[in-house]
Scaffold this active site. Sequence first.
Site, short mmCIF file in Angstrom:
data_model
loop_
_atom_site.label_atom_id
_atom_site.label_comp_id
_atom_site.label_asym_id
_atom_site.label_seq_id
_atom_site.Cartn_x
_atom_site.Cartn_y
_atom_site.Cartn_z
N SER A 140 0.83 -1.22 0.00
CA SER A 140 0.00 0.00 0.00
C SER A 140 0.86 1.26 0.00
CB SER A 140 -0.90 0.01 1.24
OG SER A 140 -1.70 -1.14 1.28
N1 SAH Z 1 -0.58 -5.29 4.08
C1 SAH Z 1 0.12 -5.50 2.81
C2 SAH Z 1 -0.72 -5.00 1.65
C3 SAH Z 1 -0.99 -6.13 0.76
S1 SAH Z 1 -2.14 -5.94 -0.54
C4 SAH Z 1 1.52 -4.90 2.82
O1 SAH Z 1 1.87 -4.20 3.76
O2 SAH Z 1 2.27 -5.17 1.88
C5 SAH Z 1 -3.43 -7.03 0.00
C6 SAH Z 1 -3.03 -8.45 0.27
O3 SAH Z 1 -4.20 -9.12 0.74
C7 SAH Z 1 -2.56 -9.24 -0.96
O4 SAH Z 1 -1.31 -9.80 -0.67
C8 SAH Z 1 -3.63 -10.31 -1.15
O5 SAH Z 1 -3.15 -11.54 -1.64
C9 SAH Z 1 -4.18 -10.45 0.27
N2 SAH Z 1 -5.54 -10.98 0.38
C10 SAH Z 1 -6.63 -10.72 -0.39
N3 SAH Z 1 -7.70 -11.39 0.08
C11 SAH Z 1 -7.30 -12.09 1.17
C12 SAH Z 1 -7.94 -12.99 2.08
N4 SAH Z 1 -9.23 -13.33 1.97
N5 SAH Z 1 -7.19 -13.51 3.08
C13 SAH Z 1 -5.88 -13.21 3.21
N6 SAH Z 1 -5.22 -12.38 2.39
C14 SAH Z 1 -5.91 -11.83 1.38
#
Ligand code: SAH
Length: 218
Positions: free
Chosen positions: A67
């Site tokens: 993000s």
């Molecule tokens: N917090 C992260 C942002 C990642 S983007 C950071 O600091 O880098 C969102 C992430 O959520 C992605 O990696 C995606 O694969 C994950 N995601 C989406 N749906 C999900 C779910 N139901 N359970 C777990 N992870 C999920």
Amino acid sequence: MRATEDTYLHKGMRKKMVDSIREMGISEEAVLGAMMNVPRHFFLDSAFEKHAYEEKAFLIGEDQTISHPYTVAFQTQLLGIKPFDKILEVGTGSAYQACILAELKAKVFTIERQKKLFEGNKNFKLLTSSLLIKTFYGDGFEGLPTYAPFDKVLITAAAPFIPQKLIDQLKPGGIMVIPLNEGENQRMLRITKDINGDLIEERFSEFSFVPMLGGKKE
Ligand code: SAH
């Protein structure tokens, strides 16, 4: 390949990033301090190293993104982290957000549905704060009933609805921060579960996240 060295140049760029998120309205000194302490370039491919401190989201593999710095700071500030808060994070991704929470001395339980991203999280282990982080491969819609209840729940992907199972895993008095689909974007919500179990909803500005998807991905 990811970088593992934190030079004075990186620290200089990081200082500018922190100054800019402060100007954008982040006022909590502890949050700004954590953003200063965690080297964001450790969480990106070294191809992006020079740009790691810009107000941008970057690809982290599997079509997912880390993000924007402001988004991370905003969600963290809304959570009002206290030392030893037990936090469930949905969407480990690069583990940058998890490390910011751990830097604030929270105990972090973070779930990722993509196996490759779950396995790729080696860099945060270089950080001392990583001792406070437990990572899980699973579907965030299910949460982690074995470890519940949590003081806070943080969702870092665009949620199609407010998952009841995650509300159930929140302590009375607990807080959930969730970007909820609204048109093209997501509305940032803070949901407080009061001591009677009633929910109080506060609405903030719009953001743009990758989707929260059900099930695990190999
Ligand atoms: N917090 C992260 C942002 C990642 S983007 C950071 O600091 O880098 C969102 C992430 O959520 C992605 O990696 C995606 O694969 C994950 N995601 C989406 N749906 C999900 C779910 N139901 N359970 C777990 N992870 C999920």
